[in-house]
Design an enzyme around this catalytic site. Sequence first.
Site, PDB file in Angstrom:
ATOM      1  N   GLN A 140       0.844  -1.206   0.000  1.00  0.00           N
ATOM      2  CA  GLN A 140       0.000   0.000   0.000  1.00  0.00           C
ATOM      3  C   GLN A 140       0.873   1.247   0.000  1.00  0.00           C
ATOM      4  OE1 GLN A 140      -1.719   0.794   3.771  1.00  0.00           O
ATOM      5  NE2 GLN A 140      -3.459   1.931   2.984  1.00  0.00           N
ATOM      6  N   SER A 160       4.515  -1.619   4.370  1.00  0.00           N
ATOM      7  CA  SER A 160       4.710  -3.022   4.718  1.00  0.00           C
ATOM      8  C   SER A 160       4.782  -3.871   3.450  1.00  0.00           C
ATOM      9  CB  SER A 160       3.553  -3.530   5.590  1.00  0.00           C
ATOM     10  OG  SER A 160       3.455  -2.776   6.774  1.00  0.00           O
ATOM     11  N   GLU A 211      -5.382   8.304  17.171  1.00  0.00           N
ATOM     12  CA  GLU A 211      -5.945   9.654  17.301  1.00  0.00           C
ATOM     13  C   GLU A 211      -6.952   9.943  16.184  1.00  0.00           C
ATOM     14  OE1 GLU A 211      -2.260   9.300  19.522  1.00  0.00           O
ATOM     15  OE2 GLU A 211      -2.756   8.868  17.428  1.00  0.00           O
ATOM     16  N   GLU A 247      -9.369  -2.099   5.514  1.00  0.00           N
ATOM     17  CA  GLU A 247      -8.114  -2.308   6.240  1.00  0.00           C
ATOM     18  C   GLU A 247      -8.366  -2.406   7.739  1.00  0.00           C
ATOM     19  OE1 GLU A 247      -3.713  -0.220   6.691  1.00  0.00           O
ATOM     20  OE2 GLU A 247      -5.440   1.046   6.252  1.00  0.00           O
ATOM     21  N   SER A 270       0.830   6.401   2.770  1.00  0.00           N
ATOM     22  CA  SER A 270       1.461   7.340   3.707  1.00  0.00           C
ATOM     23  C   SER A 270       2.671   8.031   3.095  1.00  0.00           C
ATOM     24  CB  SER A 270       1.890   6.594   4.973  1.00  0.00           C
ATOM     25  OG  SER A 270       0.782   6.041   5.638  1.00  0.00           O
TER      26      SER A 270
END
Length: 397
Positions: A116, A151, A367, A234, A119
Amino acid sequence: MSADVVDTYELRERVAAFLAEHDPATTDRLEFLRARFDAGLAWVHYPVGLGGLGLPREAQPVVDAAFAEAGAPDNDPRRNGIGLGMAAPTILAVGTEEQKRRFLRPLWTGEEIWCQLFSEPGAGSDLAALATRAVRDGDDWVVNGQKVWTSSAHNARWAILLARTDPDVPKHRGITYFVCDMTAPGVEVRPLRQITGEAEFNEVFLTDVRIPDSHRLGEVGAGWRVAQTTLMNERVAIGGNAAPRESGMLGRVVETWRNRPELRTPELHERLLRLWVEQEAFRLAGVRLRQQLAAGAPGPEGSAMKLAFARLSQALSGLELELLGEEGLRYDDWSLRRPERVDFTGREAGYRYLRAKGNSIEGGTSEILRNIIAERVLGLPADPRVDKDVAWKDLPR
């Protein structure tokens, strides 16, 4: 077999007939998995021709149990968790028929591993602020940028990728979703060493990487909407898996408690009981979530499950370390390994304690998940968003 009702007997008979033609003891593993997919016995809630039978989701455990009882090989789901839990449902939801038929079969069999590329170092938890650019060039898109915390990138054949295709509109509206070939020229994967000593994560640099438009998922500029399908699946994949009572991290802690009575104290006993109850409530909530999934797409409930999973994993691994005292600090392998899968229960307590720290970051930070729950589940007022109507190119970075 009706698509609305699961006939367990008929489903088991179908598996038995398949096994009669494909003996697990004599059939090549990959050949067996390919045939299982073609027979619609891979993920049975998928459409006919795409590994399924169009049945409700609750039929899947029946099929998996029947294959397991026969000693049949599985597709090693932990090795391709991103592909199975994120890429596949996204491709099924928004992909073209050609994309579904090209990608889903080798994804399920494990022939092609996925990662993926979401980020970025400069975006943090604000995924919509991503800066990786994709510029149209004929039938291709040329992509430049950097991704992080990826990952399995070192094992992956394909990646789901978000890139900015229009910097002149607000950040959520100028993103497009692609499938990226990880073997393409310009893709560079570098290991990121973790607190565990190994490099399960990576950073990925994209330099003039060409992606054909045929590998775009969804419409141009609709990437954020497509990404919500990925992210919801996910969080369900991370926090909503079916598990028997006292399994996983809790099972290791309870095993230590029962085998080492000299480690017990009243305070630790109370903490273990409390965590056992919380883990059981979490497990039963997962059962309810899977029932909801059978009726439709995952919603914000998956965020709550993933949040609870991270907190419980960290609390249980911390308790196990306290139970073991000095022994809990033992950790045998600090080498820079490049694992194909995360093994929470087959390693030392020290590994579990260190690796669990990542649970509150991966798959959406705790968060951010609390914000999602507050706004979409509890109906609380949203945080002020001053950048909502500002073009991405005008945002401070």
